[in-house]
Design a protein around this motif. Structure first.
Motif, short mmCIF file in Angstrom:
data_model
loop_
_atom_site.label_atom_id
_atom_site.label_comp_id
_atom_site.label_asym_id
_atom_site.label_seq_id
_atom_site.Cartn_x
_atom_site.Cartn_y
_atom_site.Cartn_z
N GLY A 1 47.40 7.26 44.78
CA GLY A 1 47.71 8.30 45.78
C GLY A 1 47.57 9.71 45.28
N LEU A 2 46.45 10.05 44.64
CA LEU A 2 46.23 11.40 44.12
C LEU A 2 44.91 11.95 44.68
N THR A 3 44.95 13.21 45.19
CA THR A 3 43.76 13.80 45.81
C THR A 3 43.83 15.33 45.76
N ASP A 4 42.65 15.97 45.81
CA ASP A 4 42.59 17.43 45.99
C ASP A 4 41.77 17.76 47.23
N ILE A 5 41.86 16.85 48.22
CA ILE A 5 41.05 17.00 49.43
C ILE A 5 41.43 18.24 50.23
N ASP A 6 42.69 18.69 50.12
CA ASP A 6 43.12 19.89 50.87
C ASP A 6 42.67 21.18 50.20
N GLU A 7 42.66 21.19 48.88
CA GLU A 7 42.26 22.39 48.14
C GLU A 7 41.61 21.95 46.83
#
Length: 240
Positions: A177-183
């Motif tokens: 559950g790790l992402t930088d899709i927003d920024e």
């Protein structure tokens, strides 16, 4: 003898007789031990003093008795209060023990249920589920959320090691559950928190805008395109 001299003579004889009688009376009192008091006393004064003394003594006795009664009442109330406090503390302790026993029993039942019927693995106050099919990162997360869970959040090295030893047992890769899709470059867990531990492979992350989701691969992390199909790990916290 004139009449005047006769009267005076009779009065002198009466005075002499009166003095003689008084002298005899005083002599008799002295012989019998009786003392003639010359002190002037106000009638009823001794009676008043006696009454005041008796009243004072009665008031003193009443005050003492009242103090004894009050002290006894305080002792009894204090004893009863102490006993009630001890009883309440004992009851509270028993309720806490019963609550803890029920919680433990409930947790054990939950663990058995998840492990036996759903293939979930328990550890670190969470249940973990490893998929047997492959989906994109968003599809994998939807699967977890439909079951009251989310993609795994690895908060510390202990949990990282637990996953490595008990969940990941081959060379497959799993969505986490790790992402930088927003920024871009601002990596966040699915609950919005920032990682405090990092387990990137060397030179990772390196995908920039084309790789915004993270997979767990042989005990380390790497960023990949979110639309790629991989296995995933769900996590359900006991307190969720």
């Amino acid at each position: 003898m004139s009449m005047y001299n006769y009267v005076n003579s009779n009065m002198d004889r009466e005075n002499e007789q009166h003095v003689y009688i008084n002298e005899e009376s005083n002599s008799h009192n002295i012989r019998t031990g009786r003392q003639i008091s010359t002190t002037h006393q106000t009638p009823g004064s001794s009676v008043g003093d006696s009454v005041r003394i008796r009243n004072y003594r009665a008031a003193t006795v009443c005050s003492v008795l009242l103090c004894v009664v009050l002290l006894t009442a305080l002792i009894v109330l204090g004893t009863n209060y102490t006993q009630e406090i001890h009883q309440l503390q004992s009851d509270n302790t028993n309720l806490i023990n019963e609550r803890d026993a029920l919680l433990l029993k409930n947790n054990d039942l939950i663990k058995v249920h998840f492990k036996k019927y759903n293939g979930w693995i328990y550890g670190h106050s969470s249940f973990y589920y490893i998929s047997k099919e492959k989906k994109s990162w968003n599809e994998s997360r939807s699967y977890c959320m439909e079951r009251g869970a989310d993609l795994i959040i690895i908060n510390n090295k202990e949990e990282h090691d637990f996953v490595q030893k008990n969940i990941v047992n081959d060379c497959s890769s799993f969505w986490i559950g790790l992402t930088d899709i927003d920024e871009e470059g601002s990596w966040k867990w699915v609950d919005g928190s920032t990682p405090t531990f990092w387990f990137w492979w060397t030179n990772e992350p390196n995908g920039q805008r084309g790789e915004n989701c993270v997979q767990y691969y042989i005990s380390n992390w790497a960023d990949y395109p979110c639309d790629d199909a991989h296995l995933w790990i769900c996590e359900k916290n006991m307190f969720m």
